[in-house]
Design a protein around this motif. Structure first.
Motif, PDB file in Angstrom:
ATOM      1  N   PRO A  45      14.667  -3.630  -4.127  1.00  0.00           N
ATOM      2  CA  PRO A  45      14.381  -3.779  -2.743  1.00  0.00           C
ATOM      3  C   PRO A  45      13.223  -2.980  -2.020  1.00  0.00           C
ATOM      4  O   PRO A  45      12.629  -3.576  -1.503  1.00  0.00           O
ATOM      5  N   ILE A  46      13.059  -1.720  -2.506  1.00  0.00           N
ATOM      6  CA  ILE A  46      12.136  -0.779  -1.997  1.00  0.00           C
ATOM      7  C   ILE A  46      10.871  -1.418  -2.269  1.00  0.00           C
ATOM      8  O   ILE A  46       9.765  -1.493  -1.464  1.00  0.00           O
ATOM      9  N   MET A  47      10.550  -1.799  -3.562  1.00  0.00           N
ATOM     10  CA  MET A  47       9.185  -2.365  -4.050  1.00  0.00           C
ATOM     11  C   MET A  47       9.016  -3.715  -3.379  1.00  0.00           C
ATOM     12  O   MET A  47       7.918  -3.794  -2.956  1.00  0.00           O
ATOM     13  N   VAL A  48       9.999  -4.736  -3.128  1.00  0.00           N
ATOM     14  CA  VAL A  48       9.751  -5.831  -2.420  1.00  0.00           C
ATOM     15  C   VAL A  48       9.218  -5.319  -0.988  1.00  0.00           C
ATOM     16  O   VAL A  48       8.306  -6.033  -0.737  1.00  0.00           O
ATOM     17  N   MET A  49       9.929  -4.676  -0.332  1.00  0.00           N
ATOM     18  CA  MET A  49       9.454  -4.356   0.870  1.00  0.00           C
ATOM     19  C   MET A  49       8.122  -3.739   1.062  1.00  0.00           C
ATOM     20  O   MET A  49       7.210  -3.916   1.899  1.00  0.00           O
ATOM     21  N   MET A  50       7.771  -2.715   0.120  1.00  0.00           N
ATOM     22  CA  MET A  50       6.383  -2.238   0.020  1.00  0.00           C
ATOM     23  C   MET A  50       5.426  -3.374  -0.337  1.00  0.00           C
ATOM     24  O   MET A  50       4.384  -3.432   0.486  1.00  0.00           O
ATOM     25  N   ALA A  51       5.815  -4.258  -1.167  1.00  0.00           N
ATOM     26  CA  ALA A  51       4.939  -5.432  -1.370  1.00  0.00           C
ATOM     27  C   ALA A  51       4.496  -6.339   0.014  1.00  0.00           C
ATOM     28  O   ALA A  51       3.552  -6.999   0.107  1.00  0.00           O
ATOM     29  N   LEU A 163       4.328   0.893 -23.867  1.00  0.00           N
ATOM     30  CA  LEU A 163       3.946   2.007 -23.016  1.00  0.00           C
ATOM     31  C   LEU A 163       4.741   2.001 -21.940  1.00  0.00           C
ATOM     32  O   LEU A 163       4.972   1.295 -21.122  1.00  0.00           O
ATOM     33  N   PHE A 164       5.438   3.220 -21.730  1.00  0.00           N
ATOM     34  CA  PHE A 164       6.353   3.542 -20.689  1.00  0.00           C
ATOM     35  C   PHE A 164       5.777   4.338 -19.806  1.00  0.00           C
ATOM     36  O   PHE A 164       5.190   5.292 -20.063  1.00  0.00           O
ATOM     37  N   VAL A 165       5.662   4.092 -18.452  1.00  0.00           N
ATOM     38  CA  VAL A 165       4.787   4.566 -17.305  1.00  0.00           C
ATOM     39  C   VAL A 165       5.752   5.144 -16.148  1.00  0.00           C
ATOM     40  O   VAL A 165       6.357   4.282 -15.679  1.00  0.00           O
ATOM     41  N   ALA A 166       5.817   6.412 -15.934  1.00  0.00           N
ATOM     42  CA  ALA A 166       6.457   6.936 -14.563  1.00  0.00           C
ATOM     43  C   ALA A 166       5.491   7.723 -14.030  1.00  0.00           C
ATOM     44  O   ALA A 166       5.226   8.811 -14.069  1.00  0.00           O
ATOM     45  N   ARG A 167       5.189   7.105 -12.740  1.00  0.00           N
ATOM     46  CA  ARG A 167       4.359   7.481 -11.798  1.00  0.00           C
ATOM     47  C   ARG A 167       4.817   7.282 -10.437  1.00  0.00           C
ATOM     48  O   ARG A 167       5.904   6.837 -10.157  1.00  0.00           O
ATOM     49  N   ALA A 168       4.231   7.784  -9.299  1.00  0.00           N
ATOM     50  CA  ALA A 168       4.696   7.426  -7.880  1.00  0.00           C
ATOM     51  C   ALA A 168       4.744   6.064  -7.740  1.00  0.00           C
ATOM     52  O   ALA A 168       4.113   5.216  -8.287  1.00  0.00           O
ATOM     53  N   ALA A 169       5.707   5.667  -7.157  1.00  0.00           N
ATOM     54  CA  ALA A 169       6.211   4.140  -6.568  1.00  0.00           C
ATOM     55  C   ALA A 169       5.063   3.355  -6.229  1.00  0.00           C
ATOM     56  O   ALA A 169       4.892   2.166  -6.594  1.00  0.00           O
ATOM     57  N   ASP A 170       4.066   3.887  -5.485  1.00  0.00           N
ATOM     58  CA  ASP A 170       2.937   3.036  -4.999  1.00  0.00           C
ATOM     59  C   ASP A 170       1.845   2.986  -5.848  1.00  0.00           C
ATOM     60  O   ASP A 170       0.849   2.296  -5.633  1.00  0.00           O
ATOM     61  N   ASN A 171       1.967   3.836  -6.962  1.00  0.00           N
ATOM     62  CA  ASN A 171       0.888   3.872  -7.927  1.00  0.00           C
ATOM     63  C   ASN A 171       1.060   3.201  -9.229  1.00  0.00           C
ATOM     64  O   ASN A 171       0.282   2.693  -9.853  1.00  0.00           O
ATOM     65  N   GLN A 172       2.477   3.153  -9.730  1.00  0.00           N
ATOM     66  CA  GLN A 172       2.764   2.712 -10.942  1.00  0.00           C
ATOM     67  C   GLN A 172       2.544   1.642 -11.378  1.00  0.00           C
ATOM     68  O   GLN A 172       1.701   1.091 -12.417  1.00  0.00           O
ATOM     69  N   GLU A 173       3.186   0.444 -10.703  1.00  0.00           N
ATOM     70  CA  GLU A 173       2.652  -1.093 -11.058  1.00  0.00           C
ATOM     71  C   GLU A 173       1.332  -1.212 -10.746  1.00  0.00           C
ATOM     72  O   GLU A 173       0.674  -1.974 -11.705  1.00  0.00           O
ATOM     73  N   PRO A 174       0.724  -0.950  -9.853  1.00  0.00           N
ATOM     74  CA  PRO A 174      -0.987  -1.387  -9.559  1.00  0.00           C
ATOM     75  C   PRO A 174      -1.762  -0.725 -10.583  1.00  0.00           C
ATOM     76  O   PRO A 174      -2.894  -1.240 -11.176  1.00  0.00           O
ATOM     77  N   GLU A 182      -7.312  -3.674 -20.720  1.00  0.00           N
ATOM     78  CA  GLU A 182      -8.370  -2.651 -21.449  1.00  0.00           C
ATOM     79  C   GLU A 182      -7.294  -1.900 -21.970  1.00  0.00           C
ATOM     80  O   GLU A 182      -7.722  -1.514 -23.375  1.00  0.00           O
ATOM     81  N   LEU A 183      -6.033  -1.764 -21.810  1.00  0.00           N
ATOM     82  CA  LEU A 183      -5.073  -0.921 -22.819  1.00  0.00           C
ATOM     83  C   LEU A 183      -4.725  -1.488 -23.787  1.00  0.00           C
ATOM     84  O   LEU A 183      -4.601  -1.083 -24.934  1.00  0.00           O
ATOM     85  N   GLY A 184      -4.816  -2.720 -23.879  1.00  0.00           N
ATOM     86  CA  GLY A 184      -4.373  -3.535 -25.005  1.00  0.00           C
ATOM     87  C   GLY A 184      -3.007  -3.226 -25.733  1.00  0.00           C
ATOM     88  O   GLY A 184      -2.641  -3.299 -27.088  1.00  0.00           O
ATOM     89  N   VAL A 185      -2.118  -2.819 -24.825  1.00  0.00           N
ATOM     90  CA  VAL A 185      -0.682  -2.637 -25.290  1.00  0.00           C
ATOM     91  C   VAL A 185       0.158  -3.828 -25.089  1.00  0.00           C
ATOM     92  O   VAL A 185       0.190  -4.401 -24.099  1.00  0.00           O
ATOM     93  N   PRO A 186       1.105  -4.404 -25.994  1.00  0.00           N
ATOM     94  CA  PRO A 186       2.009  -5.520 -25.918  1.00  0.00           C
ATOM     95  C   PRO A 186       2.578  -5.693 -24.674  1.00  0.00           C
ATOM     96  O   PRO A 186       2.783  -6.292 -23.930  1.00  0.00           O
ATOM     97  N   VAL A 187       3.559  -4.325 -24.617  1.00  0.00           N
ATOM     98  CA  VAL A 187       4.565  -4.216 -23.520  1.00  0.00           C
ATOM     99  C   VAL A 187       4.275  -2.977 -22.737  1.00  0.00           C
ATOM    100  O   VAL A 187       4.387  -1.853 -23.506  1.00  0.00           O
ATOM    101  N   MET A 188       4.106  -3.263 -21.600  1.00  0.00           N
ATOM    102  CA  MET A 188       3.743  -1.978 -20.500  1.00  0.00           C
ATOM    103  C   MET A 188       4.765  -2.159 -19.410  1.00  0.00           C
ATOM    104  O   MET A 188       5.126  -3.102 -18.758  1.00  0.00           O
ATOM    105  N   MET A 189       5.560  -1.013 -19.189  1.00  0.00           N
ATOM    106  CA  MET A 189       6.565  -1.161 -18.411  1.00  0.00           C
ATOM    107  C   MET A 189       6.852   0.109 -17.499  1.00  0.00           C
ATOM    108  O   MET A 189       6.909   1.372 -18.059  1.00  0.00           O
ATOM    109  N   GLY A 190       6.962  -0.014 -16.121  1.00  0.00           N
ATOM    110  CA  GLY A 190       7.127   1.058 -15.228  1.00  0.00           C
ATOM    111  C   GLY A 190       8.514   1.426 -15.313  1.00  0.00           C
ATOM    112  O   GLY A 190       9.598   0.798 -15.408  1.00  0.00           O
ATOM    113  N   VAL A 191       8.991   2.931 -15.575  1.00  0.00           N
ATOM    114  CA  VAL A 191      10.227   3.233 -15.742  1.00  0.00           C
ATOM    115  C   VAL A 191      10.791   4.416 -14.459  1.00  0.00           C
ATOM    116  O   VAL A 191      11.651   5.027 -14.768  1.00  0.00           O
ATOM    117  N   GLY A 192       9.834   4.450 -13.405  1.00  0.00           N
ATOM    118  CA  GLY A 192      10.301   5.177 -12.367  1.00  0.00           C
ATOM    119  C   GLY A 192      10.867   6.714 -12.922  1.00  0.00           C
ATOM    120  O   GLY A 192      10.066   7.614 -13.493  1.00  0.00           O
TER     121      GLY A 192
END
Length: 254
Positions: A45-51, A163-174, A182-192
Protein backbone atom coordinates in the motif's frame (compact mmCIF):
# COMPACT_ATOMS: atom_id res chain seq x y z
CA UNK A 1 7.60 -15.65 -28.36
CA UNK A 2 4.61 -13.90 -26.79
CA UNK A 3 4.75 -13.46 -23.04
CA UNK A 4 2.26 -15.58 -21.08
CA UNK A 5 -0.70 -13.60 -19.80
CA UNK A 6 -0.71 -13.05 -16.06
CA UNK A 7 -4.05 -12.92 -14.21
CA UNK A 8 -4.16 -9.55 -12.49
CA UNK A 9 -6.35 -7.32 -10.35
CA UNK A 10 -5.85 -3.59 -10.93
CA UNK A 11 -5.43 -1.62 -7.71
CA UNK A 12 -5.92 2.01 -8.78
CA UNK A 13 -4.79 0.82 -12.18
CA UNK A 14 -1.62 -0.93 -11.07
CA UNK A 15 -1.76 -4.58 -12.22
CA UNK A 16 -1.18 -6.85 -9.22
CA UNK A 17 -0.67 -10.52 -9.99
CA UNK A 18 -3.30 -12.95 -8.73
CA UNK A 19 -0.91 -15.92 -9.02
CA UNK A 20 0.08 -17.88 -5.95
CA UNK A 21 3.70 -18.35 -4.87
CA UNK A 22 4.16 -21.60 -6.79
CA UNK A 23 2.90 -20.17 -10.07
CA UNK A 24 4.93 -17.00 -9.55
CA UNK A 25 8.13 -19.00 -9.11
CA UNK A 26 7.25 -21.09 -12.17
CA UNK A 27 6.69 -17.92 -14.22
CA UNK A 28 10.03 -16.42 -13.13
CA UNK A 29 11.84 -19.70 -13.75
CA UNK A 30 10.57 -19.57 -17.30
CA UNK A 31 11.72 -15.96 -17.59
CA UNK A 32 15.24 -17.01 -16.67
CA UNK A 33 15.26 -20.01 -18.98
CA UNK A 34 13.99 -17.90 -21.90
CA UNK A 35 16.17 -14.89 -20.93
CA UNK A 36 12.97 -12.82 -20.84
CA UNK A 37 13.38 -9.43 -19.18
CA UNK A 38 11.16 -9.36 -16.11
CA UNK A 39 11.08 -6.61 -13.51
CA UNK A 40 9.42 -7.86 -10.33
CA UNK A 41 7.90 -5.36 -7.91
CA UNK A 42 6.89 -6.58 -4.47
CA UNK A 43 4.01 -4.15 -4.12
CA UNK A 44 2.42 -2.82 -0.94
CA UNK A 45 0.00 0.00 0.00
CA UNK A 46 2.81 2.45 0.72
CA UNK A 47 4.13 2.03 -2.82
CA UNK A 48 0.63 2.40 -4.30
CA UNK A 49 0.11 5.66 -2.41
CA UNK A 50 3.54 6.91 -3.53
CA UNK A 51 2.61 6.08 -7.12
CA UNK A 52 -0.67 7.97 -6.88
CA UNK A 53 1.23 11.06 -5.76
CA UNK A 54 4.14 10.74 -8.20
CA UNK A 55 3.33 10.14 -11.92
CA UNK A 56 6.90 9.02 -12.68
CA UNK A 57 6.76 6.42 -9.92
CA UNK A 58 3.32 5.32 -11.13
CA UNK A 59 4.67 4.76 -14.64
CA UNK A 60 7.65 2.80 -13.31
CA UNK A 61 5.29 0.45 -11.46
CA UNK A 62 2.78 0.27 -14.29
CA UNK A 63 5.46 -0.81 -16.77
CA UNK A 64 6.89 -3.59 -14.61
CA UNK A 65 6.38 -7.05 -16.03
CA UNK A 66 5.19 -8.42 -12.68
CA UNK A 67 3.82 -6.83 -9.50
CA UNK A 68 3.24 -9.34 -6.71
CA UNK A 69 0.94 -8.65 -3.74
CA UNK A 70 3.50 -8.37 -0.96
CA UNK A 71 1.60 -6.07 1.39
CA UNK A 72 -1.28 -7.47 3.45
CA UNK A 73 -3.23 -4.29 2.62
CA UNK A 74 -3.09 -5.11 -1.09
CA UNK A 75 -4.39 -8.63 -0.42
CA UNK A 76 -7.25 -7.11 1.60
CA UNK A 77 -8.02 -4.52 -1.09
CA UNK A 78 -8.20 -7.13 -3.85
CA UNK A 79 -10.69 -9.15 -1.82
CA UNK A 80 -12.66 -6.03 -0.89
CA UNK A 81 -13.29 -5.19 -4.56
CA UNK A 82 -14.27 -8.77 -5.37
CA UNK A 83 -11.14 -9.84 -7.25
CA UNK A 84 -9.12 -11.71 -4.61
CA UNK A 85 -5.53 -12.77 -5.19
CA UNK A 86 -4.56 -16.41 -4.62
CA UNK A 87 -2.38 -15.49 -1.64
CA UNK A 88 0.10 -12.97 -0.36
CA UNK A 89 3.42 -13.36 -2.19
CA UNK A 90 5.93 -11.87 0.24
CA UNK A 91 9.12 -10.59 -1.35
CA UNK A 92 11.32 -12.13 1.36
CA UNK A 93 9.79 -15.56 0.75
CA UNK A 94 9.93 -15.15 -3.02
CA UNK A 95 13.65 -14.35 -2.81
CA UNK A 96 14.27 -17.58 -0.91
CA UNK A 97 12.04 -19.60 -3.22
CA UNK A 98 14.06 -18.37 -6.20
CA UNK A 99 17.33 -19.16 -4.43
CA UNK A 100 16.01 -22.65 -3.68
CA UNK A 101 15.24 -23.27 -7.37
CA UNK A 102 18.57 -21.67 -8.20
CA UNK A 103 20.27 -24.46 -6.24
CA UNK A 104 18.79 -27.00 -8.62
CA UNK A 105 19.30 -24.91 -11.75
CA UNK A 106 22.78 -23.57 -10.82
CA UNK A 107 21.65 -19.99 -11.32
CA UNK A 108 23.84 -16.95 -10.74
CA UNK A 109 22.82 -13.97 -8.61
CA UNK A 110 23.98 -10.37 -8.13
CA UNK A 111 23.12 -8.41 -4.97
CA UNK A 112 22.83 -4.62 -5.07
CA UNK A 113 21.91 -2.22 -2.30
CA UNK A 114 21.94 -1.32 1.41
CA UNK A 115 25.26 -0.66 3.23
CA UNK A 116 28.56 -2.35 2.40
CA UNK A 117 28.58 -4.13 5.76
CA UNK A 118 25.06 -5.52 5.31
CA UNK A 119 25.48 -6.54 1.67
CA UNK A 120 28.71 -8.41 2.45
CA UNK A 121 27.11 -10.27 5.34
CA UNK A 122 23.96 -11.03 3.30
CA UNK A 123 26.06 -12.36 0.41
CA UNK A 124 28.05 -14.60 2.76
CA UNK A 125 24.96 -15.98 4.48
CA UNK A 126 23.10 -16.61 1.23
CA UNK A 127 26.14 -18.38 -0.20
CA UNK A 128 26.30 -20.61 2.88
CA UNK A 129 22.58 -21.38 2.70
CA UNK A 130 22.54 -21.93 -1.06
CA UNK A 131 26.07 -23.14 -1.95
CA UNK A 132 25.16 -24.20 -5.48
CA UNK A 133 23.89 -20.73 -6.42
CA UNK A 134 26.72 -18.58 -7.76
CA UNK A 135 26.87 -15.14 -6.11
CA UNK A 136 28.65 -13.43 -9.01
CA UNK A 137 28.84 -9.98 -7.44
CA UNK A 138 27.51 -7.53 -4.90
CA UNK A 139 27.68 -3.81 -4.29
CA UNK A 140 26.26 -1.36 -1.77
CA UNK A 141 23.41 0.91 -2.82
CA UNK A 142 25.07 4.23 -2.02
CA UNK A 143 25.79 5.65 -5.44
CA UNK A 144 24.44 8.54 -7.46
CA UNK A 145 23.34 9.08 -11.05
CA UNK A 146 26.92 9.73 -12.16
CA UNK A 147 27.90 6.20 -11.10
CA UNK A 148 24.92 4.45 -12.72
CA UNK A 149 26.84 3.63 -15.88
CA UNK A 150 29.66 2.03 -13.90
CA UNK A 151 27.24 -0.01 -11.77
CA UNK A 152 25.24 -1.17 -14.80
CA UNK A 153 28.44 -2.19 -16.60
CA UNK A 154 29.62 -4.23 -13.59
CA UNK A 155 26.32 -6.10 -13.50
CA UNK A 156 26.38 -6.69 -17.25
CA UNK A 157 29.88 -8.16 -16.99
CA UNK A 158 28.80 -10.44 -14.13
CA UNK A 159 25.89 -11.61 -16.32
CA UNK A 160 23.64 -12.91 -13.52
CA UNK A 161 20.35 -14.75 -13.93
CA UNK A 162 18.81 -12.72 -11.09
CA UNK A 163 19.47 -9.24 -9.76
CA UNK A 164 18.17 -8.43 -6.28
CA UNK A 165 18.06 -4.70 -5.49
CA UNK A 166 17.60 -3.07 -2.09
CA UNK A 167 17.63 0.73 -2.23
CA UNK A 168 15.47 3.55 -0.88
CA UNK A 169 11.75 3.08 -1.56
CA UNK A 170 11.51 6.06 -3.91
CA UNK A 171 14.57 4.94 -5.86
CA UNK A 172 14.51 1.15 -6.02
CA UNK A 173 11.79 0.49 -8.62
CA UNK A 174 12.48 3.57 -10.78
CA UNK A 175 16.19 2.64 -10.94
CA UNK A 176 15.44 -0.87 -12.15
CA UNK A 177 12.85 0.44 -14.63
CA UNK A 178 15.29 2.99 -15.99
CA UNK A 179 18.13 0.53 -16.56
CA UNK A 180 16.48 -2.87 -17.07
CA UNK A 181 16.96 -2.97 -20.84
CA UNK A 182 20.67 -2.22 -20.67
CA UNK A 183 21.22 -4.47 -17.64
CA UNK A 184 20.23 -7.52 -19.67
CA UNK A 185 19.27 -9.57 -16.57
CA UNK A 186 16.27 -11.92 -16.95
CA UNK A 187 14.82 -11.35 -13.46
CA UNK A 188 15.31 -8.07 -11.57
CA UNK A 189 13.55 -7.71 -8.26
CA UNK A 190 13.37 -5.03 -5.58
CA UNK A 191 13.74 -6.65 -2.17
CA UNK A 192 13.46 -3.70 0.26
CA UNK A 193 14.74 -4.64 3.71
CA UNK A 194 15.32 -8.32 2.94
CA UNK A 195 19.11 -8.04 3.02
CA UNK A 196 18.92 -6.48 6.51
CA UNK A 197 16.93 -9.50 7.71
CA UNK A 198 19.21 -12.00 5.96
CA UNK A 199 22.29 -10.30 7.43
CA UNK A 200 20.76 -10.40 10.91
CA UNK A 201 20.47 -6.64 11.29
CA UNK A 202 16.67 -6.87 11.53
CA UNK A 203 14.36 -9.68 12.60
CA UNK A 204 11.47 -10.80 10.48
CA UNK A 205 8.06 -10.67 12.11
CA UNK A 206 7.07 -13.89 13.93
CA UNK A 207 4.55 -16.17 12.22
CA UNK A 208 1.75 -14.89 14.46
CA UNK A 209 2.30 -11.31 13.29
CA UNK A 210 2.38 -12.53 9.69
CA UNK A 211 -0.89 -14.43 10.07
CA UNK A 212 -2.54 -11.41 11.69
CA UNK A 213 -1.23 -9.26 8.82
CA UNK A 214 0.72 -7.15 11.29
CA UNK A 215 4.22 -7.45 9.83
CA UNK A 216 4.17 -3.70 9.23
CA UNK A 217 3.62 -3.14 12.96
CA UNK A 218 6.51 -5.42 13.93
CA UNK A 219 8.74 -3.55 11.46
CA UNK A 220 7.63 -0.27 13.02
CA UNK A 221 8.57 -1.54 16.49
CA UNK A 222 12.08 -2.26 15.19
CA UNK A 223 12.35 0.96 13.19
CA UNK A 224 10.23 3.71 14.81
CA UNK A 225 11.64 6.24 12.33
CA UNK A 226 9.43 4.62 9.67
CA UNK A 227 6.25 5.94 11.28
CA UNK A 228 5.80 8.71 8.69
CA UNK A 229 5.81 6.14 5.87
CA UNK A 230 3.38 3.95 7.80
CA UNK A 231 0.80 6.74 7.78
CA UNK A 232 0.12 5.72 4.18
CA UNK A 233 -1.47 2.47 5.38
CA UNK A 234 -4.65 3.92 6.93
CA UNK A 235 -4.84 6.44 4.07
CA UNK A 236 -4.78 3.55 1.59
CA UNK A 237 -7.54 1.68 3.46
CA UNK A 238 -9.75 4.76 3.59
CA UNK A 239 -9.17 5.45 -0.10
CA UNK A 240 -10.12 1.89 -1.06
CA UNK A 241 -13.31 2.04 1.01
CA UNK A 242 -14.34 5.48 -0.25
CA UNK A 243 -13.53 4.77 -3.89
CA UNK A 244 -14.53 1.13 -4.09
CA UNK A 245 -16.14 1.55 -7.50
CA UNK A 246 -12.97 3.12 -8.92
CA UNK A 247 -10.28 0.98 -7.30
CA UNK A 248 -9.87 -1.27 -10.34
CA UNK A 249 -9.79 1.65 -12.78
CA UNK A 250 -6.57 3.23 -14.05
CA UNK A 251 -5.50 6.34 -12.18
CA UNK A 252 -5.04 9.13 -14.76
CA UNK A 253 -1.47 10.40 -14.95
CA UNK A 254 -0.02 13.21 -17.08
Amino acid sequence: MAEPEIPVVPIFGLPFSRMNMQDTVRYLTESIELRRTTQVITGNPIMVMMALEDPAYYRAMERAELIVPDGAGVVWAAGYVGQPVAERVAGFDLLHQLMHVGEQKRWSVYLLGTTQEVIEEAAERLQQQYPLVRIVGYRNGFFGDKEDKEVVQAIREANPDILFVARAADNQEPWIARHKDELGVPVMMGVGGSFDVIAGKLKRAPILFQKLRLEWFYRLLQQPTRYRRMLALPKFAVKVIRERENVTKRHPTP
